[in-house]
Each structure stands twice: as C-alpha cells, then as structure tokens.
Design a protein around this motif. Structure first.
Motif, mmCIF file in Angstrom:
data_model
loop_
_atom_site.group_PDB
_atom_site.id
_atom_site.type_symbol
_atom_site.label_atom_id
_atom_site.label_comp_id
_atom_site.label_asym_id
_atom_site.label_seq_id
_atom_site.Cartn_x
_atom_site.Cartn_y
_atom_site.Cartn_z
ATOM 1 N N LYS A 177 91.541 39.041 73.141
ATOM 2 C CA LYS A 177 93.056 38.566 71.800
ATOM 3 C C LYS A 177 93.743 39.392 73.132
ATOM 4 O O LYS A 177 95.692 38.948 73.371
ATOM 5 N N TYR B 71 82.430 31.775 73.797
ATOM 6 C CA TYR B 71 83.712 32.400 72.940
ATOM 7 C C TYR B 71 82.748 33.296 71.609
ATOM 8 O O TYR B 71 83.686 34.470 71.474
ATOM 9 N N ASN C 181 83.867 37.264 71.318
ATOM 10 C CA ASN C 181 84.183 37.404 70.054
ATOM 11 C C ASN C 181 83.118 38.622 68.994
ATOM 12 O O ASN C 181 84.119 39.299 68.645
ATOM 13 N N GLN C 182 82.005 37.889 69.325
ATOM 14 C CA GLN C 182 81.052 39.422 68.616
ATOM 15 C C GLN C 182 80.919 40.638 68.736
ATOM 16 O O GLN C 182 81.324 42.035 68.654
ATOM 17 N N GLY D 111 85.982 41.864 71.152
ATOM 18 C CA GLY D 111 87.307 40.866 70.882
ATOM 19 C C GLY D 111 88.236 41.393 70.822
ATOM 20 O O GLY D 111 89.362 40.337 71.365
ATOM 21 N N TRP D 112 88.931 42.547 72.086
ATOM 22 C CA TRP D 112 89.195 43.036 71.674
ATOM 23 C C TRP D 112 90.377 42.646 73.473
ATOM 24 O O TRP D 112 91.273 42.760 73.551
#
Length: 405
Positions: A224, A212, A216-217, A220-221
């Motif tokens: 989401k 994760y 996320n780094q 990230g899109w």
C-alpha cells in the motif's frame, strides 16, 4: 613515570589518540523470516506479434485486477548534432502476466502498442513492476501511460532493505528458489527468439505476479505504501521540485527566490509548509526527500514531528529520519537512535550509526583512574565508554597524570 610516556610533552598530547574499537554494522536482514510458500503452477504462455493477437490479449488482460509487467530492452546509440552520440534504449519485448496466463509481446514487430493502454492506463487495474523507473520510461517512449502501479522492489526494500530487495533475493526468501539470470544481458533484438529466451522473458513477469501474492499475504502494508496513482500530493510549490528531484538550485537559493516572489512570507512559513507536507505526503520516496530538505534547512522545530518516524514500519523512513536528526545535530535524539543500531534492516542500522557519529557518540576507550604499580609507574584501565566532549575525557585524564608526576 613509565619511560614510554615520560618523554611526551604537553604540546604533543593532541597527537595522542586512544585505541578505538572497530564498530561494524552486521550486514543482512536480521528480522523474523516468514516461511517460504509453494510457487503457483506454471501459466500458459502466448507469443504476440500481430495486431489482431494484441487485441485478443487486451480483451483478456483488461478483465484482471492486477497485471504483472516486465520489459526487455537493449541499449542503442542515437546520433545527434554531428558526430556526437546519445545512448538510448529500444523496447524489445513486453511481458504481461495474469493468473494462469502470460503474454509475451514482440514490440519490435508491433509498432503500435497503444491498444495496451486499455490495460495499463486503466485506474482500476494495478500494474505490478519490480523496479519501476526504467520500465516506465521505456513504456512511455512507446506511448504507454501507466496510471496505477505498485513497485515491488521498493516495497521489498521497505521491509528487508536495499541489499535484500532484488527479484532474485526476494524469490529465494518467498519461495526458496534461485532465479536464473544467465540471459539477462543477451541480445533481445534477435529474431526469431529461441523458445528458451521466450520462456526466460515470460518467467520474470510470472515471478513478479507470484511475489506480489506473497507480499500481499504477509506484508500488505508495504504494498500500500508503494502504490502510485499519479495523483498530485498537496505540497507548497517551492517544495515540489525537491521532492521530484528536478530542482536545479540549492535549498538556500530556492528559498531566497521564493521569498523574493512572495511565495514564502517568512521563516515561520518554511517550517509550516514542511510540517504540512510531512503530514500529507504518502509516497515514501517523497517523504525521504522531504526529510533531507528539512535537514538541509536545519528546521529543528520539526524534531518532534520527525522523532516518531524512527519507529515507522518502513525501513526507508526509519533510515531517513535517523539521517535527518544526525545531520541537524539533535543530540537529544541520541537515546532514540541507539535502539536502531539493533534494527532488523541493515540500512537503518547503518544510518543510525552515522547519525550517532555525527552527534559525537562514537564509542571511545576512555582511561580509568590511574593506579600505581610496584615500581612507582602509573597504569590505567582501557575499556570504559566515554564522550569526547566530556571534561573527564582521556586527554584530560592524561594531562592530570602528567601533572602529578
């Protein structure tokens, strides 16, 4: 004329097929790869098999913003109505990882897991799952309701494709490590569990948390797009069963029933409801199912709404929109589909190839203009790409040659 073709009659021409080149979609992800990162340090691990230990774990876990969860379960047989049996699953372990700590909960010894709802049912905490479906069902059977979660498998699939989205594949990509899955099918109901099995179970939750952070780094899109908060998305009532996969009737029957009940007033409303849903829906699985519904209804008036999705960031949506355009027979979309044959994601390349095939854009070897050889026979050049619907296709050319002989 060459003896090899001089005996062919006009009635046999339809059985003559040109040699078709093999078109193979290259497997794997062909896009740019982010350099792998270093794995975070190993976290502390705590075995939890008493109610007071569970409460202590909850007090720590509920302070976190994200909690990675993994479940180990075994299949059992349940007797119902006489001798018939129904397969079900028994939750054996539940692993919950946060930064620097992982709790391994013995769900066989602990009958009441509901204290964990302070964590998993908290909308302020994001529960991280890799392949959410089975884990959510098993947890629900034990009274655990997950309010806010992110499916890392689905997020990985949106970036790299179906074949690249497993936890093992993603850990190779993110951290250049190989995940040992040798104990995946072991008996998790045995007690006491050897330390190696406890470590194995904890590691999957810890690796989910590490993955994760990497996603996320860099992507990230995608995370989401695959966050779920159990909030209802605004769609017409007749559409909802198709999005949830719960419709027991065909699209045509559902539309006819909705018209009979006055839910749908006319055909214009069908297109309007689908267009509104396409604008409002956020969950990618629902969007993909909506595109399938639009194709089943042949709502060609929505083609301008679908074509931009061929450039969507998610591979799921690019593939689903390509399939929809192909199934609806939108020939005007061929120039937009052609570039997807070079898409980084295999799923998209395959969907584009299928769509173009449905639209009659198979690559065929069409004969070029005939030329006379020294002995008077004719030959023709193979290699041009033609359209099977073209007046100058290979059959027409061959008939012309036969007529001139």
């Amino acid at each position: 004329m060459n003896d090899k073709i001089s005996h062919i009659g006009s009635e046999q021409l339809d059985n003559v097929q040109p040699e078709l080149p093999e078109t193979v979609v290259q497997p794997g992800y062909l896009g740019i790869n982010v350099p792998p990162d270093q794995l975070p340090e190993k976290s502390a691990r705590t075995w939890v098999d008493r109610p007071e230990e569970l409460l202590q774990a909850v007090n720590v876990l509920k302070q976190a913003q994200v909690v990675a969860v993994d479940a180990e379960f075994t299949q059992i047989r349940t007797h119902i109505q006489g001798d018939s049996q129904s397969p079900s699953h028994r939750l054996s372990l539940l692993q919950l990882a946060i930064e620097r700590h992982c709790y391994v909960v013995d769900t066989l010894r602990l009958h009441d897991l509901t204290p964990l709802n302070e964590v998993v049912a908290n909308h302020a905490i994001t529960v991280l799952l890799h392949g959410a479906g089975s884990d959510l069902r098993i947890m629900a059977e034990r009274g655990l309701t997950v309010a806010h979660y992110c499916d890392l498998e689905a997020a990985s699939r949106s970036i790299f494709g179906q074949q690249e989205s497993s936890l093992a594949a993603m850990l190779r990509r993110a951290f250049n490590i190989r995940l040992d899955k040798s104990l995946q099918r072991t008996d998790w109901n045995r007690r006491p569990l050897p330390p190696a099995m406890v470590a194995y179970a904890a590691r999957d939750a810890e690796m989910t948390l590490a993955l994760y952070s990497w996603l996320n780094q860099h992507y990230g899109w995608a995370l989401k797009m695959h966050e779920h908060t159990n909030q209802l998305e605004p769609v017409a009532a007749w559409i909802e069963p198709f999005l949830n996969g719960t419709s027991s009737v065909s699209v045509e029957t559902a539309v006819a029933e909705a018209k009979a009940r006055g839910i749908i007033q006319d055909d214009a409303q069908i297109a309007s409801d689908c267009r509104t849903a396409l604008l409002e829906l956020k969950q990618l699985m629902h969007r993909s199912r909506l595109l399938r519904l639009i194709a089943d209804l042949t709502l060609v008036q929505l083609v301008p709404d679908i074509e931009p999705l061929l450039q969507a960031p998610s591979s799921d949506e690019r593939a689903a929109s390509a399939r929809a355009l192909g199934r609806m027979g939108v020939r005007e979309a061929q120039p937009l589909l052609q570039p997807l044959l070079q898409d980084p994601v295999h799923d998209v390349r395959k969907s584009a190839q299928t769509a173009l095939r449905n639209l009659g854009r198979k690559e065929t070897r069409a004969p070029g203009p005939p030329s006379r050889l020294i002995d008077g026979a004719r030959s023709w050049t193979i290699g041009e790409v033609g359209n099977l619907d073209d007046d100058n296709d290979w059959k027409a050319r061959l008939r012309t040659m036969m007529g001139d002989a």
